[in-house]
Design an enzyme around this catalytic site. Sequence first.
Site, PDB file in Angstrom:
ATOM      1  N   GLY A  46      -3.572  40.449  35.302  1.00 44.32           N
ATOM      2  CA  GLY A  46      -2.332  40.401  36.060  1.00 44.32           C
ATOM      3  C   GLY A  46      -1.182  40.882  35.203  1.00 44.32           C
ATOM      4  CD  GLN A  51       3.547  39.828  32.042  1.00 45.61           C
ATOM      5  OE1 GLN A  51       3.060  39.870  33.165  1.00 45.61           O
ATOM      6  NE2 GLN A  51       2.861  39.484  30.961  1.00 45.61           N
ATOM      7  CB  CYS A  96       0.770  35.202  28.740  1.00 44.16           C
ATOM      8  SG  CYS A  96       2.116  36.164  29.445  1.00 44.16           S
ATOM      9  CG  LEU A  97      -1.603  40.995  29.409  1.00 46.36           C
ATOM     10  CD1 LEU A  97      -1.513  42.146  30.404  1.00 46.36           C
ATOM     11  CD2 LEU A  97      -2.717  41.215  28.410  1.00 46.36           C
ATOM     12  CG  HIS A 138       0.157  33.681  34.470  1.00 42.28           C
ATOM     13  ND1 HIS A 138      -0.072  32.850  33.397  1.00 42.28           N
ATOM     14  CD2 HIS A 138       0.667  34.822  33.961  1.00 42.28           C
ATOM     15  CE1 HIS A 138       0.289  33.480  32.283  1.00 42.28           C
ATOM     16  NE2 HIS A 138       0.742  34.678  32.606  1.00 42.28           N
ATOM     17  CD  GLU A 139       0.778  38.110  35.981  1.00 44.57           C
ATOM     18  OE1 GLU A 139       1.887  38.516  35.554  1.00 44.57           O
ATOM     19  OE2 GLU A 139      -0.171  37.854  35.218  1.00 44.57           O
ATOM     20  CG  HIS A 142       5.360  36.640  33.841  1.00 47.04           C
ATOM     21  ND1 HIS A 142       5.873  36.438  32.586  1.00 47.04           N
ATOM     22  CD2 HIS A 142       4.012  36.592  33.710  1.00 47.04           C
ATOM     23  CE1 HIS A 142       4.882  36.279  31.724  1.00 47.04           C
ATOM     24  NE2 HIS A 142       3.743  36.352  32.383  1.00 47.04           N
TER      25      HIS A 142
END
Length: 171
Positions: A46, A51, A96-97, A138-139, A142
């Site tokens: 995701g 991000q 998380c990226l 999660h996304e 963000h």
Amino acid sequence: MAVLEIEIMGAKVLREKASPVGTVTDEIRILIRDMFDTMYDAEGIGLAAPQVGISQRILVVDVADEEEGEERHVHALVNPVVVEASRETGKETEGCLSIPGLEETVTRPLQVVIEALSPDGEPVRIEADGLLARALQHELDHLDGVLFIDRLSSLKRGILLRKWRKGRGRS
């Protein structure tokens, strides 16, 4: 397409509430394709627009559902909103990226219903559970300037932040 630079924890854009998209344009569709390229390049499931440094309410996900014989769920959502969430919650490990190298157990609703626009500007409704529900939540966080570490106890968050700083050469 292009692989974009992923913003790392500490970047201001990750803590801002992203702006709604007015109209889904060709530029938005190109951004969505680039976000998929970036997510795949980083081996993520995701990615949200903040991000990659863009404060707009756009996210992409590509997850395989373990319970459905590895059926893949690939979505690009513009202006997504949670319209329903189950009271029943579950705990799973998340990473998380934007915070590479850190993982921790996060509690989230097990099922959610999301309404959004597709890359074509058409309304979509997704009823999600399992990993898809977790990834979407999660996304979506963000898009509101929330990181998964914000969903932890202050003690766990403090331990992870110390680990993060140590791993990045700061004490």
